[in-house]
Design a protein around this motif. Structure first.
Motif, PDB file in Angstrom:
ATOM      1  N   VAL A  44       0.928  -1.175   0.090  1.00  4.65           N
ATOM      2  CA  VAL A  44      -0.004   0.103  -0.142  1.00  4.65           C
ATOM      3  C   VAL A  44       0.776   1.333  -0.031  1.00  4.65           C
ATOM      4  O   VAL A  44       0.615   2.163  -0.732  1.00  4.65           O
ATOM      5  N   VAL A  45       1.995   1.275   0.832  1.00  8.45           N
ATOM      6  CA  VAL A  45       2.901   2.417   0.914  1.00  8.45           C
ATOM      7  C   VAL A  45       3.542   2.511  -0.584  1.00  8.45           C
ATOM      8  O   VAL A  45       3.506   3.670  -0.975  1.00  8.45           O
ATOM      9  N   GLY A  46       3.820   1.347  -1.469  1.00  7.83           N
ATOM     10  CA  GLY A  46       4.235   1.655  -2.521  1.00  7.83           C
ATOM     11  C   GLY A  46       3.292   2.208  -3.323  1.00  7.83           C
ATOM     12  O   GLY A  46       3.701   3.071  -4.336  1.00  7.83           O
ATOM     13  N   GLY A  47       2.251   1.858  -3.471  1.00 10.55           N
ATOM     14  CA  GLY A  47       1.137   2.227  -4.146  1.00 10.55           C
ATOM     15  C   GLY A  47       0.746   3.707  -3.986  1.00 10.55           C
ATOM     16  O   GLY A  47       0.719   4.451  -4.780  1.00 10.55           O
ATOM     17  N   VAL A  48       0.613   4.195  -2.890  1.00  9.45           N
ATOM     18  CA  VAL A  48       0.340   5.330  -2.446  1.00  9.45           C
ATOM     19  C   VAL A  48       1.617   6.351  -2.821  1.00  9.45           C
ATOM     20  O   VAL A  48       1.402   7.434  -3.570  1.00  9.45           O
ATOM     21  N   CYS A  49       2.731   5.957  -2.713  1.00 10.01           N
ATOM     22  CA  CYS A  49       3.885   6.713  -3.537  1.00 10.01           C
ATOM     23  C   CYS A  49       3.866   6.754  -5.001  1.00 10.01           C
ATOM     24  O   CYS A  49       4.210   8.026  -5.306  1.00 10.01           O
ATOM     25  N   THR A  50       3.678   5.914  -5.578  1.00  8.19           N
ATOM     26  CA  THR A  50       3.309   5.814  -7.081  1.00  8.19           C
ATOM     27  C   THR A  50       2.362   6.961  -7.266  1.00  8.19           C
ATOM     28  O   THR A  50       2.474   7.547  -8.369  1.00  8.19           O
ATOM     29  N   LEU A  51       1.197   6.976  -6.782  1.00  3.35           N
ATOM     30  CA  LEU A  51       0.163   7.626  -7.242  1.00  3.35           C
ATOM     31  C   LEU A  51       0.314   9.223  -6.779  1.00  3.35           C
ATOM     32  O   LEU A  51       0.135  10.103  -7.322  1.00  3.35           O
ATOM     33  N   LEU A  52       0.996   9.121  -5.598  1.00  2.00           N
ATOM     34  CA  LEU A  52       1.393  10.721  -5.033  1.00  2.00           C
ATOM     35  C   LEU A  52       2.391  11.051  -6.367  1.00  2.00           C
ATOM     36  O   LEU A  52       2.400  12.287  -6.455  1.00  2.00           O
ATOM     37  N   GLY A  53       3.467  10.370  -6.637  1.00  2.00           N
ATOM     38  CA  GLY A  53       4.396  10.763  -7.864  1.00  2.00           C
ATOM     39  C   GLY A  53       3.519  11.340  -9.206  1.00  2.00           C
ATOM     40  O   GLY A  53       3.784  12.378  -9.436  1.00  2.00           O
ATOM     41  N   VAL A  54       2.363  10.689  -9.426  1.00  3.75           N
ATOM     42  CA  VAL A  54       1.621  11.082 -10.512  1.00  3.75           C
ATOM     43  C   VAL A  54       1.146  12.345 -10.153  1.00  3.75           C
ATOM     44  O   VAL A  54       0.857  13.175 -11.027  1.00  3.75           O
ATOM     45  N   CYS A  55       0.500  12.519  -8.947  1.00  5.79           N
ATOM     46  CA  CYS A  55      -0.339  13.742  -8.611  1.00  5.79           C
ATOM     47  C   CYS A  55       0.606  14.970  -8.403  1.00  5.79           C
ATOM     48  O   CYS A  55       0.207  16.124  -8.933  1.00  5.79           O
ATOM     49  N   VAL A  56       1.822  14.574  -8.132  1.00  2.70           N
ATOM     50  CA  VAL A  56       2.792  15.899  -7.998  1.00  2.70           C
ATOM     51  C   VAL A  56       3.392  16.429  -9.267  1.00  2.70           C
ATOM     52  O   VAL A  56       4.093  17.078  -9.472  1.00  2.70           O
ATOM     53  N   LEU A  57       3.227  15.527 -10.394  1.00  2.00           N
ATOM     54  CA  LEU A  57       3.984  15.573 -11.647  1.00  2.00           C
ATOM     55  C   LEU A  57       3.803  17.178 -12.198  1.00  2.00           C
ATOM     56  O   LEU A  57       4.719  17.457 -12.863  1.00  2.00           O
ATOM     57  N   PHE A  58       2.601  17.480 -11.933  1.00  2.16           N
ATOM     58  CA  PHE A  58       2.254  18.712 -12.802  1.00  2.16           C
ATOM     59  C   PHE A  58       2.533  19.970 -11.848  1.00  2.16           C
ATOM     60  O   PHE A  58       2.223  21.282 -12.188  1.00  2.16           O
ATOM     61  N   ILE A  59       3.435  19.933 -10.827  1.00  7.58           N
ATOM     62  CA  ILE A  59       3.712  21.083  -9.966  1.00  7.58           C
ATOM     63  C   ILE A  59       4.889  21.450 -10.773  1.00  7.58           C
ATOM     64  O   ILE A  59       5.709  20.955 -11.211  1.00  7.58           O
ATOM     65  N   PRO A  60       4.755  22.968 -11.124  1.00  7.12           N
ATOM     66  CA  PRO A  60       5.874  23.590 -11.673  1.00  7.12           C
ATOM     67  C   PRO A  60       7.361  23.735 -10.923  1.00  7.12           C
ATOM     68  O   PRO A  60       7.261  23.684  -9.840  1.00  7.12           O
ATOM     69  N   LYS A  61       8.243  23.262 -11.790  1.00  5.72           N
ATOM     70  CA  LYS A  61       9.704  23.420 -11.526  1.00  5.72           C
ATOM     71  C   LYS A  61      10.372  21.918 -10.782  1.00  5.72           C
ATOM     72  O   LYS A  61      11.163  21.596 -11.221  1.00  5.72           O
ATOM     73  N   VAL A  62       9.493  21.658  -9.792  1.00  2.00           N
ATOM     74  CA  VAL A  62       9.888  20.452  -9.016  1.00  2.00           C
ATOM     75  C   VAL A  62       8.986  19.328  -9.120  1.00  2.00           C
ATOM     76  O   VAL A  62       9.394  18.109  -8.563  1.00  2.00           O
ATOM     77  N   GLY A  63       7.930  19.239  -9.776  1.00  3.76           N
ATOM     78  CA  GLY A  63       6.970  18.268 -10.000  1.00  3.76           C
ATOM     79  C   GLY A  63       7.860  16.944 -10.659  1.00  3.76           C
ATOM     80  O   GLY A  63       7.520  15.756 -10.106  1.00  3.76           O
ATOM     81  N   ILE A  64       8.471  17.219 -11.718  1.00  7.43           N
ATOM     82  CA  ILE A  64       9.217  16.065 -12.354  1.00  7.43           C
ATOM     83  C   ILE A  64      10.283  15.097 -11.245  1.00  7.43           C
ATOM     84  O   ILE A  64      10.231  14.088 -11.333  1.00  7.43           O
ATOM     85  N   THR A  65      10.875  16.103 -10.750  1.00  8.61           N
ATOM     86  CA  THR A  65      11.731  15.542  -9.741  1.00  8.61           C
ATOM     87  C   THR A  65      10.915  14.663  -8.651  1.00  8.61           C
ATOM     88  O   THR A  65      11.438  13.485  -8.407  1.00  8.61           O
ATOM     89  N   LEU A  66      10.063  15.326  -7.990  1.00  5.38           N
ATOM     90  CA  LEU A  66       9.127  14.846  -6.965  1.00  5.38           C
ATOM     91  C   LEU A  66       8.598  13.249  -7.701  1.00  5.38           C
ATOM     92  O   LEU A  66       8.504  12.384  -6.930  1.00  5.38           O
ATOM     93  N   PHE A  67       8.211  13.408  -8.896  1.00  3.68           N
ATOM     94  CA  PHE A  67       7.379  12.287  -9.586  1.00  3.68           C
ATOM     95  C   PHE A  67       8.427  11.176  -9.645  1.00  3.68           C
ATOM     96  O   PHE A  67       8.225  10.080  -9.332  1.00  3.68           O
ATOM     97  N   ILE A  68       9.642  11.696 -10.074  1.00  2.71           N
ATOM     98  CA  ILE A  68      10.689  10.430 -10.245  1.00  2.71           C
ATOM     99  C   ILE A  68      11.099   9.877  -8.872  1.00  2.71           C
ATOM    100  O   ILE A  68      11.251   8.744  -8.725  1.00  2.71           O
ATOM    101  N   VAL A  69      11.281  10.697  -7.798  1.00  2.00           N
ATOM    102  CA  VAL A  69      11.613  10.128  -6.482  1.00  2.00           C
ATOM    103  C   VAL A  69      10.429   9.301  -5.837  1.00  2.00           C
ATOM    104  O   VAL A  69      10.437   8.144  -5.600  1.00  2.00           O
TER     105      VAL A  69
END
Length: 162
Positions: A44-69
């Motif tokens: 569940v933690v892995g799934g939440v991290c993955t979903l959270l990564g997709v959600c933060v993808l569109f944040i300007p400037k840091v979104g892509i880095t947060l998504f990758i992490v």
């Protein structure tokens, strides 16, 4: 105190021929219920991290880095969750089995290269390519646990290519 003396004197190494993995596996004497709870929690933690990564993808400037992490961390947690069910030693042996060795190597390499591309090389296009390769290698690795599925997929692809 005797154990400490034997370790400091070097006698412990002579008496104990176990590897680190065997020691870790021996220490993991969890009951079945606890193993299932650990698996579910880690998954569940892995799934939440993955979903959270997709959600933060569109944040300007840091979104892509947060998504990758978050995406990479989610894959690591999901992969680690299976160690609760089988135990660490058995899981590592299965990961290195001849049918999964290449898929395991590709998956771990893609995990590492994704983080390197994001933080060390600062090349986000390359990092996204490695994320896609992570997805494909993780799927191929997961399919190796279902008998004959990978062979069927390869046959299907070869038929479609003709």
């Amino acid at each position: 105190m005797d154990k400490l003396k034997s370790v400091l004197s070097g006698e412990e190494a002579g008496r104990d021929n176990r590897t680190v993995l065997e020691t870790v596996n021996e220490a993991s004497t969890l009951g079945w219920g606890t193993r299932v709870k650990g698996f579910v929690a880690c998954f569940v933690v892995g799934g939440v991290c993955t979903l959270l990564g997709v959600c933060v993808l569109f944040i300007p400037k840091v979104g892509i880095t947060l998504f990758i992490v978050f995406y990479t961390l989610g894959n690591i947690c999901t992969l680690g969750s299976t160690m609760f069910l089988m135990g660490p030693l058995r899981q590592l042996k299965k990961m290195c089995d001849k049918t999964r060795a290449l898929a395991t190597t590709l998956m771990i390499t893609c995990l590492v290269l994704t983080l390197c591309a994001a933080f060390w090389w600062k090349n986000f296009g390359l990092a996204l390519l490695f994320v896609i390769l992570q997805i494909l290698s993780f799927a191929w690795y997961s399919l190796s646990y279902i008998p004959f599925v990978r062979e069927a997929i390869l046959k299907l692809v070869s038929v479609c290519m003709k």
